[in-house]
Design a protein around this motif. Structure first.
Motif, PDB file in Angstrom:
ATOM      1  N   LEU A  93       3.385   4.028   4.063  1.00 53.53           N
ATOM      2  CA  LEU A  93       2.166   4.438   3.949  1.00 53.53           C
ATOM      3  C   LEU A  93       0.886   3.670   4.794  1.00 53.53           C
ATOM      4  N   TYR A  94       1.288   2.481   5.059  1.00 54.48           N
ATOM      5  CA  TYR A  94       0.056   1.477   5.963  1.00 54.48           C
ATOM      6  C   TYR A  94       0.179   2.380   7.121  1.00 54.48           C
ATOM      7  N   LEU A  95       1.014   2.648   7.837  1.00 53.93           N
ATOM      8  CA  LEU A  95       1.709   3.010   9.410  1.00 53.93           C
ATOM      9  C   LEU A  95       0.505   4.390   9.353  1.00 53.93           C
ATOM     10  N   MET A  96       0.582   5.835   7.906  1.00 50.79           N
ATOM     11  CA  MET A  96      -0.060   6.749   7.877  1.00 50.79           C
ATOM     12  C   MET A  96      -1.835   6.667   7.313  1.00 50.79           C
ATOM     13  N   VAL A  97      -1.789   5.218   7.232  1.00 51.53           N
ATOM     14  CA  VAL A  97      -3.460   5.728   6.702  1.00 51.53           C
ATOM     15  C   VAL A  97      -4.240   4.133   7.767  1.00 51.53           C
ATOM     16  N   ILE A  98      -3.860   3.876   7.700  1.00 43.61           N
ATOM     17  CA  ILE A  98      -4.530   1.933   8.493  1.00 43.61           C
ATOM     18  C   ILE A  98      -4.612   2.696  10.544  1.00 43.61           C
ATOM     19  N   PRO A  99      -3.763   3.161  11.259  1.00 43.59           N
ATOM     20  CA  PRO A  99      -4.632   3.601  11.778  1.00 43.59           C
ATOM     21  C   PRO A  99      -5.135   4.775  12.465  1.00 43.59           C
ATOM     22  N   GLY A 100      -4.995   5.562  11.247  1.00 32.49           N
ATOM     23  CA  GLY A 100      -6.113   6.747  11.830  1.00 32.49           C
ATOM     24  C   GLY A 100      -7.213   6.357  11.078  1.00 32.49           C
ATOM     25  N   TYR A 154      -1.146  16.548   1.965  1.00 30.17           N
ATOM     26  CA  TYR A 154      -2.165  16.583   3.158  1.00 30.17           C
ATOM     27  C   TYR A 154      -3.605  16.598   3.145  1.00 30.17           C
ATOM     28  N   ASP A 155      -4.365  16.692   1.610  1.00 32.80           N
ATOM     29  CA  ASP A 155      -5.675  16.238   1.294  1.00 32.80           C
ATOM     30  C   ASP A 155      -6.091  14.329   1.360  1.00 32.80           C
ATOM     31  N   TRP A 156      -5.551  13.719   0.415  1.00 33.04           N
ATOM     32  CA  TRP A 156      -5.576  12.222   1.170  1.00 33.04           C
ATOM     33  C   TRP A 156      -4.966  11.599   1.908  1.00 33.04           C
ATOM     34  N   ILE A 157      -4.127  11.735   3.092  1.00 34.76           N
ATOM     35  CA  ILE A 157      -2.961  11.725   3.999  1.00 34.76           C
ATOM     36  C   ILE A 157      -3.817  12.283   5.414  1.00 34.76           C
ATOM     37  N   MET A 158      -3.096  12.935   5.027  1.00 32.87           N
ATOM     38  CA  MET A 158      -2.732  14.008   6.644  1.00 32.87           C
ATOM     39  C   MET A 158      -4.714  14.174   7.547  1.00 32.87           C
ATOM     40  N   LEU A 200      12.800  -2.382  -0.444  1.00 35.42           N
ATOM     41  CA  LEU A 200      12.002  -1.082  -0.721  1.00 35.42           C
ATOM     42  C   LEU A 200      10.557  -0.954  -1.357  1.00 35.42           C
ATOM     43  N   LEU A 201      10.372  -1.774  -1.589  1.00 34.26           N
ATOM     44  CA  LEU A 201       8.795  -1.996  -2.804  1.00 34.26           C
ATOM     45  C   LEU A 201       7.731  -2.290  -1.324  1.00 34.26           C
ATOM     46  N   VAL A 202       8.369  -3.152  -0.343  1.00 31.37           N
ATOM     47  CA  VAL A 202       7.667  -3.647   0.844  1.00 31.37           C
ATOM     48  C   VAL A 202       8.008  -2.303   1.720  1.00 31.37           C
ATOM     49  N   ALA A 203       9.107  -2.183   2.145  1.00 35.13           N
ATOM     50  CA  ALA A 203       9.026  -0.689   3.293  1.00 35.13           C
ATOM     51  C   ALA A 203       7.839   0.718   2.688  1.00 35.13           C
ATOM     52  N   TYR A 204       7.928   1.274   1.324  1.00 34.13           N
ATOM     53  CA  TYR A 204       7.370   1.465   1.678  1.00 34.13           C
ATOM     54  C   TYR A 204       5.515   1.641   1.320  1.00 34.13           C
ATOM     55  N   TRP A 205       5.849  -0.142   1.705  1.00 38.47           N
ATOM     56  CA  TRP A 205       3.758   0.279   1.865  1.00 38.47           C
ATOM     57  C   TRP A 205       3.549   0.034   2.931  1.00 38.47           C
ATOM     58  N   ALA A 210      -9.572   1.274   3.107  1.00 39.65           N
ATOM     59  CA  ALA A 210      -8.738   2.131   3.532  1.00 39.65           C
ATOM     60  C   ALA A 210      -6.959   1.467   2.258  1.00 39.65           C
ATOM     61  N   ASN A 211      -7.786   0.400   2.056  1.00 41.95           N
ATOM     62  CA  ASN A 211      -6.130  -0.670   1.121  1.00 41.95           C
ATOM     63  C   ASN A 211      -6.299   0.191  -0.203  1.00 41.95           C
ATOM     64  N   PHE A 212      -7.534   0.243  -0.234  1.00 44.75           N
ATOM     65  CA  PHE A 212      -7.917   0.930  -1.902  1.00 44.75           C
ATOM     66  C   PHE A 212      -7.403   2.125  -1.884  1.00 44.75           C
ATOM     67  N   LEU A 213      -7.443   3.321  -0.831  1.00 45.60           N
ATOM     68  CA  LEU A 213      -6.021   4.988  -0.943  1.00 45.60           C
ATOM     69  C   LEU A 213      -5.242   4.676  -0.626  1.00 45.60           C
ATOM     70  N   LEU A 214      -4.430   2.986   0.566  1.00 42.01           N
ATOM     71  CA  LEU A 214      -3.529   3.032   0.646  1.00 42.01           C
ATOM     72  C   LEU A 214      -2.511   2.423  -1.119  1.00 42.01           C
ATOM     73  N   ASN A 215      -3.314   1.721  -1.733  1.00 38.60           N
ATOM     74  CA  ASN A 215      -2.573   1.663  -2.854  1.00 38.60           C
ATOM     75  C   ASN A 215      -2.435   2.101  -3.947  1.00 38.60           C
ATOM     76  N   ASN A 216      -3.720   2.474  -3.768  1.00 43.22           N
ATOM     77  CA  ASN A 216      -3.517   3.696  -4.914  1.00 43.22           C
ATOM     78  C   ASN A 216      -2.917   5.146  -4.853  1.00 43.22           C
ATOM     79  N   PHE A 217      -2.782   5.673  -3.008  1.00 38.30           N
ATOM     80  CA  PHE A 217      -1.821   6.630  -3.079  1.00 38.30           C
ATOM     81  C   PHE A 217      -0.240   5.925  -3.611  1.00 38.30           C
TER      82      PHE A 217
END
Length: 389
Positions: free
Chosen positions: A331-338, A187-191, A323-328, A41-48
């Motif tokens: 994406l954290y809220l898009m990736v980790i809960p799911g 859509y593919d990587w996140i949704m 904004l560096l932190v905010a974007y992370w 999950a962390n790998f996906l989050l940071n790479n995206f």
């Protein structure tokens, strides 16, 4: 006549970034040993995250060129350097093939077999087609990135204005291609992490994040270079003002899409849609959900509202870093809960993100050092120097 500058990527800076990369790699490796789903999950989050930032550089160049804009010509080498990270992110995304079972429910044939919704989506959501799309999209992006960079560097040598026209045509085509490819990629990587959920404006939301935070990274690099004595004659407070205005405007655009995605799903109250936000309103997620809006819109909006703030380097430093932190977090809220369902904010997240951040700036620094720091022979360069408002 402006003196031509070249960025010197000092060895001590490279060593620090390499050390941080190793620390991040070690933290990620330990996470793979202890908790593979969390590691993937962390790998996906940071790479995206950094894939989107790299692609934002190409989008910025294309928009700037197609609009025949002159104000940002002097800082164009910065988004060009950001695009240099794109091949790295493409390769790292391929590694996620091994993490598909940990991240994507639809990658399990048995799971799909007993789920009518996923069975209906199977012609699109299957691993071979998933990676075929990624490879095709990546080749397209890399083609445009290479050709536009090549024409820019050729103009440095020849001063031929025809190179600008070639990039104009490429940029116009890329903007059309980008709208389709980045939409499908998000859509593919996140949704598809939550394949029962969908949003018809999800790709607009991810685009808003890409462009807003891409501008933030451009601003951050401009400020860093100026602090090191570079671009003093090329970038002045008027250019900073324009960057500040873009952050101000697109933070509001991001908030606009954030609100309407939420509001439309709340108003329709369809179970297959509301499940996404229901999950993010429970078990401690609500605080991060609200913090996301505060960091990405409320703070930038009110801080950058005065004209003087957009021309103040200290203020822009603060907002760009925020904004560096905010974007992370976004994406954290898009990736980790799911994927993990529970909040995980610890050393794994911090050190892994720091490692990816160091890798990104290492690649960008090397790219900046390979060419003159500004396109001094671009036909719009002199006009850029005279920007005033």
């Amino acid at each position: 006549m402006v003196k031509e500058e070249k960025f010197v990527f000092h060895l001590k800076h490279q060593r620090v970034l390499i050390l941080l990369m190793l620390v991040g790699a070690g933290a990620l490796g330990l996470a793979f040993y202890k908790d593979q789903p969390r590691a993937w999950a962390n790998f996906l989050l940071n790479n995206f995250y950094f894939f989107s930032i790299a692609l934002s550089g190409l989008f910025f160049i294309s928009v700037h060129t197609v609009c025949n804009a002159s104000w940002g010509t002097g800082l164009r080498r910065i988004p060009e350097a950001m695009v240099a990270y794109l091949p790295v992110s493409v390769i790292l995304m391929m590694v996620l093939f091994f993490g598909m079972p940990s991240l994507y429910h639809w990658s399990h044939p048995d799971f799909v077999l007993h789920d009518p919704i996923l069975e209906a989506k199977k012609p699109y959501l299957n691993i071979p087609f998933f990676y075929i799309r990624w490879v095709l999209f990546s080749l397209v992006w890399l083609f445009f990135a290479k050709k536009m960079r090549d024409y820019s560097l050729m103009q440095d040598r020849s001063g031929d204005p025809a190179m600008t026209q070639k990039n104009f045509r490429l940029g116009a085509i890329f903007l059309v291609v980008f709208s389709l490819t980045y939409s499908l990629t998000s859509y593919d990587w996140i949704m598809s992490l939550e394949p029962h959920w969908y949003s018809t404006i999800f790709s607009i939301y991810t685009f808003a994040g890409l462009f807003l935070h891409g501008i933030g990274v451009i601003t951050l690099i401009v400020l860093f270079l100026r602090s090191q004595g570079y671009l003093r004659e090329v970038v002045n407070e008027n250019h900073l003002h324009d960057l500040g205005k873009l952050i101000f405007a697109f933070s509001t655009f991001w908030a606009y899409i954030w609100f309407f995605q939420y509001m439309l799903i709340w108003y329709a109250n369809l179970p297959e849609e509301t499940i996404y936000y229901q999950m993010r309103h429970q078990n401690g997620w609500m605080a991060l959900f609200i913090l996301n809006l505060i960091l990405n819109w409320i703070v930038p909006f009110f801080v950058l509202l005065p004209r003087e703030a957009k021309r103040n380097e200290k203020v822009l430093w603060g907002i760009s870093l925020l904004l560096l932190v905010a974007y992370w977090l976004d994406l954290y809220l898009m990736v980790i809960p799911g994927t993990l369902t529970k909040i995980t904010l610890g050393s794994t997240e911090i050190l892994t993100s720091l490692g990816f951040l160091s890798l990104f700036f290492f690649v960008v620094g090397r790219a900046l050092a390979k060419a003159p720091l500004a396109p001094y022979r671009d036909p719009y360069f002199e006009e850029s120097l005279k920007l005033h408002q």
